[in-house]
Structures are given as structure tokens and as C-alpha cells.
Design an enzyme around this catalytic site. Structure first.
Site, short mmCIF file in Angstrom:
data_model
loop_
_atom_site.label_atom_id
_atom_site.label_comp_id
_atom_site.label_asym_id
_atom_site.label_seq_id
_atom_site.Cartn_x
_atom_site.Cartn_y
_atom_site.Cartn_z
N CYS A 187 0.84 -1.20 0.00
CA CYS A 187 0.00 0.00 0.00
C CYS A 187 0.87 1.25 0.00
O CYS A 187 1.51 1.56 -1.01
CB CYS A 187 -0.97 -0.04 1.18
N HIS A 227 -3.44 -5.77 1.48
CA HIS A 227 -3.16 -6.01 2.90
C HIS A 227 -3.62 -7.41 3.29
O HIS A 227 -4.57 -7.94 2.72
CB HIS A 227 -3.92 -5.00 3.77
#
Length: 495
Positions: A354, A460
Site C-alpha cells: 500500500c 493487505h
């Protein structure tokens, strides 16, 4: 307080024919007293007794968040602690369990997420003015959970005796009074001064709120509990509140710590073959997703904030960030940008997730005032543009054919989630063969550098998939169900 005396457990139980759920609330004398995991353990215990139970925390301040479904079928965010508590309770996590989430972006600024959605108007509002705007949603969420369950286990925040915040409280005693909760007050005895913390917290509450405190809990105790006498009785004489549980320090619950990472140490046994350095920048987010790494045999995890910490690392992980441009500036001020570049030059593995993916690219471009503009580390030929609208979703994906050191991950199926404002793409002049991305229609992106040792993704939660860990190291990590079962058994011993 009705009690399950036949098992020796000093906890309230629902009454037959009760119209709404029994509410049990876990308060703390301070942050990091143990509220989150005690709440999780109680959810697991009530579930083991056969009750329909749900967790609740009115307001959480954390950059550790998970993606869950909203009542209208969309995706939203809640704090990781409430996500895990829902799993402990045997429930599907939903946004009502944490209706208000504050995600710190700077020392004096947070993004406000209400009922799972980022709210720009609330985010720009002064702290004390938010209460009247958010309380109706908080109360409605709690009331709907009470109507659907037999027990709701509620977590407080910080301390209920923060008297400077009492008038704008929406997370501690206002919640307790709203649902007439049976309140437990937890203190970390390992810090010292626990009896003063418990008494002082109780004494600062108004009389009607003192009456809701039904038990004191001593957490993180070392040694022989009999040596605590006569302090618990003296405390009860002064307050009328019994000490109902003493929880030992050596109990390893195996869940991520919500408030920090620097006490998190590897517990896996065996000869160390892999040292993984995770860069712990100030606004690091979702660091809880690395908890499974701590129990992998032969793997050592270190949280780094200086180049010296990174010197012996086999891997470097750049985790998520709530303020990517700011954290990049911090890395440069620490000399960590050069350390990461040297690690890459040596052909060692680097993974960016991310915000970490965005840092690996060449530029961050912000036209909407979301995060800020910055030059990236230049290790992948990527450009990130920040959008006003946040991408929030859960997906099931299959990893594409990664090269080099990561080849063992090819084809691994993962349950993952995304939370990001940035939209990342290859630099316009790049040829496709110099980088690699997941084939459509996979909803999410994976990029790998031409040499194969560097890759990044918006996904994630990869390490929380057993198949991911198995592919990398040929081993399994403890399941959450095992953790919750141990917690429920612990409640039987402590209360």
C-alpha cells in the site's frame, strides 16, 4: 450481578426473557492496560457458553483498520481490534461494531470514519464539536446490536476518568450509562501503582458512574497472586468494588498490539534463517497484519527506525502509511532512503504494501490535498496519483507469476483487503516487459521490478493467509480459532 458460580466464573450472564442484550463493558485506567484483548477473551468466553454475542467500541483511534461489509452492501472500515473481537464472538464483522474510527494523519489531525465511510466534514470539525454529530449513529449502532444479541461486550477507550474530555465523551461512561453496562476496570499492574490507578479512576467518576463499576481487573501480574493481599480487600473497603480477576503476565494471547509495535518480538523457535526488517515510520498503518510473522520458526522480525537497524536484514518491508509523503520525508531525514536503496542494490528482497508500494515508485502526485506531493524512492517505475475518493474493498485473489526469489508464491490464493486513496500506474514511457502486474480481472495490483527481488502491492493481509506463509517457509502459524479457544479457557481461570 448474576454469576455463573458453578464454574467459579465471576461474570454476569443474561437473564431469561431479557428484551435486549446484557452489556458488559471493559474500561481501562490508561491506554494499553489490556482492554482490547480482555474484550476479545470475553467475547470468546461468552460464545463458548453458547450465547449469541457481539463486540462494540463506540470510537477507536487507530491506523490499524479492516474492511467489512456495511448494511447497504458496500465496504467500510472498522478498527482491527473490533474485527478480531467479532471473529472471537463467532460473528461476521460489520461497521456497527465500531461506528466511529479516527485515523491519525498528524499530531493534531485525524481522518474521521463514520459507519465505515471517511467523512470529510467531520474530519475538518474541531474535536469537541463532533460529539453531538456522531452520538446518534453510535447509539443507534449499539441499540441495533443489543436487539440482535444476548450479550454485547463493549470496549472503552483510554481512561473513563479523563475529566477534561468528560463533557464530550462518546466512548466510555456515556456508552455505559446508555446501556446500563456492567463495567470492569482494568489496570496494568506491571507498570506499578495499579491500586492507585484503580482507586483514582473510580474516585474521579461521578457517583452514578461509580455505581456502574462492578469489578476491578489486574492485568500483567508476575508471581504469586496471594502476595497481593491485603490490597484488594483494602481497595474494596474504600470503593465497594471487588477485584474479580488477576491475569498473569506470561499469558501470550498471540494477537497484535493495537497501540504500538516496539514490544512485539518474534516467538518462533529454531535457528534464525531470515531477518525481516519492517520500517516503522511515524504514521505506519496496518502493522498488525505482520503478527503471523512473529511465530514463524526461524524468522526474526525487527522494527527499524535507523539505518543501523537494517544492516543485517534479509528482507525489508515498507508497510502501509496514513501519511505517505510525510513518512517518506521522515525516512530521508533518518537516512533510511539510502539504506533501502543499498539493500536493493545488494539484490536483497524488498516488499512494499500500500503506502510502501507508493514509496517504491518514482513520484507521488496529490491534486486534491489528500496526502501531499513527494518524490518516491525510485525502485519501481511507478507513479501514484492521490484521489479524493478512497478505495475500500475485500477481495479474493490469486497471485500472478512472480519472478526470482518470490517465485514460490505463484498461484497462491489469498483473502486480502485494500484501503487507499492512491491510484498507482506504470510510468507512461515504460515498456510492459520491464515490470509486471496482475492480469485483469484481478481487482488489485501487483508490480515487480525487472530484477525480481523487489515487488509491491495494494493487498493487505497476505501474511494472515496460511497458504502465503506455507509457500514462503513451508510452515503453519497458529490459527485464530486456537487463539480464541485459549482465551476462553483463560477466562475460566482468571475470573
Amino acid at each position: 450481578m448474576s454469576q455463573r458460580m458453578q464454574a467459579g466464573v465471576n461474570l454476569p450472564l443474561p437473564q431469561a426473557g431479557q428484551a435486549t442484550a446484557l452489556c458488559v463493558m471493559v474500561l481501562g485506567t490508561s491506554s494499553n492496560a489490556g482492554k482490547s484483548w480482555v474484550t476479545t477473551a470475553l467475547c470468546a468466553w461468552y460464545r463458548a457458553q453458547g450465547y449469541k454475542v457481539a463486540p462494540f467500541k463506540a470510537q477507536n483511534m487507530s491506523n490499524n483498520a479492516r474492511v467489512v461489509a456495511t448494511p447497504d452492501g458496500q465496504w467500510g472500515e472498522i478498527g482491527t481490534a473490533q474485527y478480531l473481537q467479532a471473529l472471537a464472538a463467532g460473528r461476521v464483522p460489520d461497521v456497527r461494531m465500531n461506528p466511529l474510527l479516527l485515523k491519525p494523519e498528524a499530531d493534531t489531525r485525524s481522518q474521521v470514519v463514520l459507519m465505515g465511510q471517511a467523512n470529510a466534514q467531520l474530519s475538518s470539525m474541531p474535536w469537541r464539536e463532533r460529539s453531538r454529530h456522531v452520538w446518534p449513529d453510535i447509539a443507534a449502532a449499539l441499540d441495533s446490536l443489543r436487539a440482535e444479541n444476548e450479550v454485547v461486550v463493549i470496549e472503552g477507550a483510554g481512561s473513563p476518568a479523563e475529566i477534561n474530555l468528560h463533557s464530550s465523551d462518546v466512548v466510555n461512561m456515556r456508552v455505559a450509562k446508555h446501556c446500563h453496562a456492567h463495567c470492569l476496570l482494568v489496570a496494568d499492574i506491571d507498570r506499578g501503582g495499579a491500586f492507585a490507578h484503580l482507586y483514582g479512576t473510580w474516585a474521579l467518576l461521578p457517583a452514578d458512574e461509580q455505581a456502574l463499576i462492578q469489578g476491578f481487573v489486574l492485568n500483567k501480574f508476575r508471581g504469586d497472586a496471594s502476595l497481593l493481599a491485603p490490597a484488594p480487600q483494602m481497595l474494596q473497603d474504600r470503593t465497594g468494588v471487588p477485584t474479580v480477576a488477576t491475569i498473569p503476565m506470561q499469558f501470550d494471547h498471540g494477537l497484535p498490539e493495537e497501540d504500538g509495535v516496539f514490544d512485539a518480538r518474534s516467538t518462533g523457535r529454531g535457528h534464525i534463517h531470515t531477518t525481516i526488517a519492517i520500517v516503522a515510520y511515524p504514521r505506519m498503518s496496518n502493522h498488525d497484519e505482520f503478527q503471523p510473522l512473529l511465530s514463524v520458526p526461524g524468522v526474526r522480525v525487527i522494527w527499524v527506525r535507523s539505518p543501523a537497524d537494517m544492516a543485517e536484514a534479509d528482507w525489508v518491508i515498507l508497510p502501509g502509511s496514513k501519511a505517505t509523503a510525510s513518512d517518506l520525508e521522515w525516512m530521508r531525514s533518518q537516512g533510511l532512503d539510502a539504506a533501502v536503496a543499498a539493500h536493493a542494490q545488494a539484490g536483497k528482497r524488498i516488499l512494499g504494501i500500500c503506502g510502501g508500494l507508493q514509496m517504491l515508485g518514482e513520484a507521488l502526485i496529490d491534486l486534491h490535498g489528500v496526502d501531499g506531493n513527494a518524490a518516491g524512492l525510485g525502485l519501481l517505475p511507478l507513479v501514484t496519483l492521490f484521489e479524493a475518493q478512497k478505495t475500500v474493498r475485500r477481495v479474493t485473489v490469486q497471485l500472478p507469476a512472480l519472478r526470482g526469489a518470490w517465485a514460490a508464491l505463484h498461484g497462491v490464493e489469498l483473502d486480502v483487503y485494500e484501503i487507499h486513496h492512491g491510484q498507482t500506474q506504470l510510468r507512461a514511457d515504460m515498456e510492459a516487459g520491464h515490470s509486471q502486474r496482475a492480469d485483469e480481472p484481478v481487482p488489485g495490483l501487483v508490480w515487480q521490478g525487472a530484477q525480481g527481488h523487489i515487488w509491491g502491492t495494494y493487498w493487505h493481509g497476505m501474511f494472515e493467509n496460511a497458504a502465503f506463509v506455507q509457500a514462503l517457509w513451508g510452515t503453519q502459524t497458529p490459527s485464530l480459532d486456537d487463539v480464541f479457544e485459549r482465551m476462553a479457557h483463560g477466562v475460566e481461570q482468571w475470573f
